[in-house]
Motif scaffolding. Sequence first.
Motif, PDB file in Angstrom:
ATOM      1  N   ASP A 181       3.466   9.698  -9.313  1.00  0.00           N
ATOM      2  CA  ASP A 181       2.044   9.640  -9.639  1.00  0.00           C
ATOM      3  C   ASP A 181       1.603   8.182  -9.717  1.00  0.00           C
ATOM      4  OD1 ASP A 181      -0.440   9.558 -11.179  1.00  0.00           O
ATOM      5  OD2 ASP A 181      -0.080  11.646 -11.674  1.00  0.00           O
ATOM      6  N   ILE A 182       2.429   7.368 -10.361  1.00  0.00           N
ATOM      7  CA  ILE A 182       2.092   5.954 -10.544  1.00  0.00           C
ATOM      8  C   ILE A 182       2.075   5.223  -9.200  1.00  0.00           C
ATOM      9  CG2 ILE A 182       2.910   3.785 -11.584  1.00  0.00           C
ATOM     10  CD1 ILE A 182       4.174   5.890 -13.756  1.00  0.00           C
ATOM     11  N   ALA A 183       3.066   5.518  -8.359  1.00  0.00           N
ATOM     12  CA  ALA A 183       3.097   4.894  -7.027  1.00  0.00           C
ATOM     13  C   ALA A 183       1.837   5.253  -6.247  1.00  0.00           C
ATOM     14  CB  ALA A 183       4.349   5.344  -6.276  1.00  0.00           C
ATOM     15  N   THR A 184       1.396   6.516  -6.365  1.00  0.00           N
ATOM     16  CA  THR A 184       0.167   6.939  -5.686  1.00  0.00           C
ATOM     17  C   THR A 184      -1.048   6.225  -6.268  1.00  0.00           C
ATOM     18  OG1 THR A 184       1.156   9.118  -5.303  1.00  0.00           O
ATOM     19  CG2 THR A 184      -1.234   8.959  -5.053  1.00  0.00           C
ATOM     20  N   ARG A 185      -1.100   6.097  -7.603  1.00  0.00           N
ATOM     21  CA  ARG A 185      -2.216   5.394  -8.254  1.00  0.00           C
ATOM     22  C   ARG A 185      -2.346   3.954  -7.753  1.00  0.00           C
ATOM     23  NH1 ARG A 185      -3.700   6.933 -14.085  1.00  0.00           N
ATOM     24  NH2 ARG A 185      -3.446   9.173 -13.997  1.00  0.00           N
ATOM     25  N   ILE A 186      -1.201   3.298  -7.598  1.00  0.00           N
ATOM     26  CA  ILE A 186      -1.221   1.902  -7.141  1.00  0.00           C
ATOM     27  C   ILE A 186      -1.931   1.807  -5.797  1.00  0.00           C
ATOM     28  CG2 ILE A 186       0.267   0.047  -6.276  1.00  0.00           C
ATOM     29  CD1 ILE A 186       2.272   0.894  -8.530  1.00  0.00           C
ATOM     30  N   HIS A 187      -1.607   2.731  -4.894  1.00  0.00           N
ATOM     31  CA  HIS A 187      -2.236   2.709  -3.568  1.00  0.00           C
ATOM     32  C   HIS A 187      -3.709   3.107  -3.634  1.00  0.00           C
ATOM     33  CE1 HIS A 187       1.455   1.728  -1.530  1.00  0.00           C
ATOM     34  NE2 HIS A 187       2.081   2.730  -2.112  1.00  0.00           N
ATOM     35  N   LEU A 188      -4.029   4.101  -4.464  1.00  0.00           N
ATOM     36  CA  LEU A 188      -5.417   4.528  -4.594  1.00  0.00           C
ATOM     37  C   LEU A 188      -6.295   3.424  -5.187  1.00  0.00           C
ATOM     38  CD1 LEU A 188      -4.888   8.184  -5.907  1.00  0.00           C
ATOM     39  CD2 LEU A 188      -5.767   7.517  -3.654  1.00  0.00           C
ATOM     40  N   ALA A 189      -5.691   2.558  -5.997  1.00  0.00           N
ATOM     41  CA  ALA A 189      -6.432   1.445  -6.610  1.00  0.00           C
ATOM     42  C   ALA A 189      -6.523   0.236  -5.677  1.00  0.00           C
ATOM     43  CB  ALA A 189      -5.782   1.048  -7.935  1.00  0.00           C
ATOM     44  N   GLY A 190      -6.072   0.403  -4.433  1.00  0.00           N
ATOM     45  CA  GLY A 190      -6.198  -0.673  -3.450  1.00  0.00           C
ATOM     46  C   GLY A 190      -5.105  -1.715  -3.527  1.00  0.00           C
ATOM     47  N   MET A 191      -3.968  -1.358  -4.132  1.00  0.00           N
ATOM     48  CA  MET A 191      -2.852  -2.298  -4.239  1.00  0.00           C
ATOM     49  C   MET A 191      -1.662  -1.737  -3.473  1.00  0.00           C
ATOM     50  SD  MET A 191      -3.143  -3.449  -8.274  1.00  0.00           S
ATOM     51  CE  MET A 191      -3.082  -1.775  -8.944  1.00  0.00           C
ATOM     52  N   LYS A 192      -0.580  -2.483  -3.436  1.00  0.00           N
ATOM     53  CA  LYS A 192       0.659  -1.974  -2.859  1.00  0.00           C
ATOM     54  C   LYS A 192       1.809  -2.363  -3.771  1.00  0.00           C
ATOM     55  CE  LYS A 192       1.717  -5.947   0.118  1.00  0.00           C
ATOM     56  NZ  LYS A 192       1.984  -6.395   1.494  1.00  0.00           N
ATOM     57  N   ILE A 193       2.961  -1.744  -3.559  1.00  0.00           N
ATOM     58  CA  ILE A 193       4.156  -2.043  -4.348  1.00  0.00           C
ATOM     59  C   ILE A 193       4.958  -3.129  -3.651  1.00  0.00           C
ATOM     60  CG2 ILE A 193       6.366  -1.103  -5.152  1.00  0.00           C
ATOM     61  CD1 ILE A 193       4.933   1.636  -5.352  1.00  0.00           C
ATOM     62  N   SER A 206       5.584  17.188  -7.183  1.00  0.00           N
ATOM     63  CA  SER A 206       4.411  16.664  -7.886  1.00  0.00           C
ATOM     64  C   SER A 206       3.779  17.764  -8.729  1.00  0.00           C
ATOM     65  CB  SER A 206       3.401  16.114  -6.886  1.00  0.00           C
ATOM     66  OG  SER A 206       2.261  15.654  -7.575  1.00  0.00           O
ATOM     67  N   GLN A 207       3.407  17.413  -9.961  1.00  0.00           N
ATOM     68  CA  GLN A 207       2.779  18.385 -10.852  1.00  0.00           C
ATOM     69  C   GLN A 207       1.263  18.280 -10.839  1.00  0.00           C
ATOM     70  OE1 GLN A 207       4.423  18.031 -14.843  1.00  0.00           O
ATOM     71  NE2 GLN A 207       6.307  17.184 -14.034  1.00  0.00           N
ATOM     72  N   HIS A 208       0.741  17.185 -10.318  1.00  0.00           N
ATOM     73  CA  HIS A 208      -0.680  16.900 -10.459  1.00  0.00           C
ATOM     74  C   HIS A 208      -1.282  16.482  -9.117  1.00  0.00           C
ATOM     75  CE1 HIS A 208       0.983  16.561 -14.444  1.00  0.00           C
ATOM     76  NE2 HIS A 208      -0.205  16.455 -14.983  1.00  0.00           N
ATOM     77  N   ASN A 209      -2.570  16.720  -8.999  1.00  0.00           N
ATOM     78  CA  ASN A 209      -3.305  16.205  -7.844  1.00  0.00           C
ATOM     79  C   ASN A 209      -3.817  14.816  -8.209  1.00  0.00           C
ATOM     80  OD1 ASN A 209      -5.035  15.580  -5.752  1.00  0.00           O
ATOM     81  ND2 ASN A 209      -5.869  17.653  -5.576  1.00  0.00           N
ATOM     82  N   THR A 210      -2.988  13.821  -7.967  1.00  0.00           N
ATOM     83  CA  THR A 210      -3.267  12.468  -8.446  1.00  0.00           C
ATOM     84  C   THR A 210      -4.579  11.934  -7.894  1.00  0.00           C
ATOM     85  OG1 THR A 210      -0.890  12.131  -8.466  1.00  0.00           O
ATOM     86  CG2 THR A 210      -2.257  10.185  -8.730  1.00  0.00           C
ATOM     87  N   ARG A 211      -4.881  12.242  -6.653  1.00  0.00           N
ATOM     88  CA  ARG A 211      -6.110  11.726  -6.040  1.00  0.00           C
ATOM     89  C   ARG A 211      -7.353  12.159  -6.818  1.00  0.00           C
ATOM     90  NH1 ARG A 211      -5.618   9.427  -1.149  1.00  0.00           N
ATOM     91  NH2 ARG A 211      -3.546   9.551  -0.193  1.00  0.00           N
TER      92      ARG A 211
END
Length: 232
Positions: free
Chosen positions: A155-167, A197-202
């Motif tokens: 979820d956190i990895a997805t959030r990073i990308h959705l926030a316009g960042m990368k790992i 995944s348990q959640h729809n992170t988007r």
Amino acid sequence: SGGHYKPPHCFPRYKSAILVAYRNQEKYLRHLLYYIHPFLQRQQLSYTIYLIQQVGTGSFNRAKLLNVGVREAMKDEEWDCLVLHDIDLVPENDYNLYICDEYYPKHMASAMDKFQYTLPYKSFFGGVSALTPEHYMKMNGFPNTYWGDGGENDDIATRIHLAGMKIVRTSPHLGRYRVMDYSKETEIPDPWRRPPSQHNTRKTWKADGMNTLQFRLLSRTKHPLYTKITVD
């Protein structure tokens, strides 16, 4: 006192808060503290180690505890870096610097012994990671709704990308970690399988995180080697 240190003979270039989610893992805690304090002092950092403890017998919520840790740690200091640290990992290489990348969230535990020193899967963000307070708030922190083990790191990895960042990742020869194992069950589940995944992170990331964090602070105590924050 309180797990705080700054070098006595120089001005530290970085201030890092080390945040550890915790519940009844005394052996792991002693082992981690034994290794991590001299490790961080050799890097000449100004730092504090925070232990965020969940009370009760309900399911463990690592992600929410780390949100609490960030909220409480930021009351003490304008930290340059928030290092989110699993309690059962110890670093093997002194050159694995506990500081943040200026531009992006950094995954530090890029080579764990239990995964044969490789990533278990491409989006893995677990173990030890480093984010600036700006990174953390930009992605709305971690989800508060993951009870039990697994899932939140994706979820956190997805959030990073959705926030316009990368790992960005610490190179594998530096980001080596030993996993302590005091459990009777020495067999680990298949490490190569990504948890479902348990959640729809988007849909949920903007409405579930630091902006909706609710908890009850029960105590905040300074111990000889760490500051303990106990929450319900």
